[in-house]
Design an enzyme around this catalytic site. Structure first.
Site, short mmCIF file in Angstrom:
data_model
loop_
_atom_site.label_atom_id
_atom_site.label_comp_id
_atom_site.label_asym_id
_atom_site.label_seq_id
_atom_site.Cartn_x
_atom_site.Cartn_y
_atom_site.Cartn_z
N LYS B 26 0.86 -1.20 0.00
CA LYS B 26 0.00 0.00 0.00
C LYS B 26 0.88 1.24 0.00
O LYS B 26 1.94 1.26 0.64
CB LYS B 26 -0.93 -0.03 1.22
CG LYS B 26 -1.97 1.09 1.23
CD LYS B 26 -2.96 0.93 2.38
CE LYS B 26 -3.94 2.09 2.43
NZ LYS B 26 -4.94 1.96 3.51
N SER B 100 -9.95 2.30 2.68
CA SER B 100 -9.05 3.05 1.84
C SER B 100 -8.05 2.17 1.07
O SER B 100 -7.45 2.64 0.10
CB SER B 100 -8.24 4.04 2.69
OG SER B 100 -7.38 3.36 3.59
N SER B 124 -10.23 -0.06 6.84
CA SER B 124 -9.66 0.09 5.49
C SER B 124 -9.12 -1.19 4.90
O SER B 124 -8.69 -1.19 3.74
CB SER B 124 -8.55 1.14 5.50
OG SER B 124 -9.12 2.41 5.58
#
Lengths: 89, 412
Positions: B26, B100, B124
């Protein structure tokens, strides 16, 4: 004090953030909605309840206090050993 | 479209537990020599000169790191839309991927033999895992080192994993877990072999508040899955989490916004990211950099978080939320004395259309985290297993009991 345009601008100034008039107009009702939802917590009795800064008990394991070379270099950031910043005047 | 926004090809060892496995990271986690931006313009040209601890661990196990995955800016979002990356749900490009960790879920869904490293602050990992139909595991707070993570909210951030295969996700979690002298909040707790699945014969609790107001199709799939588990000999019990159901969203957002508004103060156009005209006056320079490069949601969160911490409001918002958090953690812990695990749908809805999600007010988007905020506030490990290609079942366990949770995942 209720959130209004002046207070939003004051907070933005404190946080070193310029906001345009359009952003203030757009954000103000949205921020009021969120704060109104936050006010629901007033229903909860928290007398004699301690604050939880973390979700678990942090024991804070520390390494031996021996100097080590930092992995983070400042190459490309410094000029002649100094940070270059904006004008202080 | 595979969720990767900056590609790389890094393999430092030929052997190890991750030999032959590609890994994505990420974009909020530092990889040495690879652009790392948290999908924010204010970090547009930031290239770390060090690896996050978890990246070092992955490299040591022979992983091939193939890139950074897109996300909501700094993790601020529930749909994966708070950026300029045009991320879409791999099942249907009209739908949001969730957020997210949107790019992580897309990568886990679309790439073979792939381990996606994700991060959760309020949901997330499990949110996009459910919306994209993959497995997502968020560990206990402190189980995985946060060294090298671009922080959103320090008391809430957890690095976790996503994959299409449970054993690979569990193996990935084992590899990145463990005490780290570079993160004083990392925990000195033994790391089990999560990937060695064992039988689960305990009792699962189903909180009645978290099966109400759920999309009818998801509720139907959830009920069928519970019946299947009962038929496998697993006992179920209705439980109640009334405080979390009513107050976890407000508590979560006050704490998350307060912490994020302080974390964002370091972005000022000096040490990280793009610069503007340095001849501007001191405060004008910082205020202009932040105006130019922060997205709208980051700006809203700076205002709200600063307000919640200001003299005169701090006790009413920030301190109050920290006290309510104590009660919410206790409610979960009391429930987990009655049952071994807590189970409910991960998200109450299927992913909305991108066009519809873009029209929603911030407060409505915040309420998307209703089923996930409580476990995150309490730092409890939780995971999502697909119920369908766009929905999931969420399992929550007691602190550091990921093993039991993953064992139940093996039965689903």
């Amino acid at each position: 004090m209720e959130l209004n345009k002046d207070l939003v601008l004051k907070i933005a100034s404190t946080a070193r953030l310029n906001l345009t008039n359009e952003e203030v107009e757009e954000f103000l009702p949205q921020l009021k909605d969120v704060l109104s939802a936050f006010d629901l917590l007033n229903e909860v009795d928290t007398t004699n309840i301690s604050a939880s800064l973390h979700p678990i008990n942090i024991t804070g394991s520390l390494r031996e206090d021996e100097p080590k070379k930092s992995e983070v270099s400042l190459n490309g950031i410094l000029e002649d050993k100094y940070f270059v910043g904006p004008n202080l005047k | 479209m595979n969720g990767i926004t900056t590609a790389c090809n890094i393999k430092e060892k030929d052997e190890g537990l991750l030999k032959g496995i590609t890994v994505s990271i990420k974009d909020c986690i530092c990889v040495k020599g690879v652009k790392t931006t948290s999908s924010s313009k204010i970090l547009d040209d930031y290239i770390p000169d060090f690896d996050a601890t978890i990246v070092t661990k992955l490299k040591n196990e022979g992983a091939t790191i193939i890139g950074k995955t897109g996300q909501d800016e700094f993790g601020f979002g529930s749909f994966g839309l708070n950026n300029e990356l045009n991320l879409k749900n791999p099942n249907n490009e009209e739908l949001v991927p969730g957020g997210s960790s949107a790019g992580s879920a897309i990568a886990a869904k679309t790439l073979k033999n792939h381990l996606a490293i994700a991060e959760s602050t309020g949901g997330s990992i499990v949110n996009p895992a459910a919306f994209c139909g993959v497995i997502g595991i968020c560990p206990t707070y402190g189980r995985v080192s946060r060294y090298g993570l671009i922080d959103y909210a320090n008391s809430l951030d957890k690095i976790g994993v996503m994959a299409s295969n449970l054993k690979l996700a569990a193996l990935g979690l084992k590899i990145i877990s463990g005490l780290d002298e570079k993160d004083t909040t990392s925990a000195n707790v033994k790391v089990p072999n999560f990937e060695e699945l064992e039988d689960f014969k305990g009792t699962i609790g189903i909180p009645k508040e978290y099966t109400q107001n759920v999309d009818a199709k998801i509720k139907n799939l959830f009920d069928k899955k519970i019946t299947e588990l009962q038929n496998k000999g697993i006992k179920t019990k209705e439980i109640s989490l009334p405080l979390n159901a009513k107050y976890s969203i407000q508590t979560y957002y006050i704490i998350a916004l307060s912490e994020s508004s302080t974390n964002l103060s370091k972005y000022s156009g000096l040490r990280y990211g793009p610069q503007l005209d340095l001849s501007l006056k001191y405060n004008d320079y910082f205020s202009s950099v932040r105006e130019t490069f922060f997205g709208k949601e980051a700006k809203r969160r700076i205002i709200l978080g600063t307000y919640a911490r200001m003299a005169g409001y701090r006790d009413a918002y920030y301190i109050k939320a920290l006290k309510v958090r104590t009660l919410l953690i206790k409610e979960y812990q009391d429930a987990l004395k009655e049952v071994d695990l807590i189970v409910h749908p991960t998200m109450p809805i299927n992913p909305p259309k991108i066009a519809d999600a873009k029209k929603l007010d911030p407060i409505k988007i915040y309420y998307m985290d209703l089923f996930t905020a409580g476990a995150n506030l309490a730092g409890l490990p939780h995971m999502s297993i697909p119920l369908s290609s766009t929905s999931g079942i969420m399992i929550t366990a007691n602190h550091f009991d990921e093993k039991t949770m993953i064992n139940l995942g093996g039965k689903i």
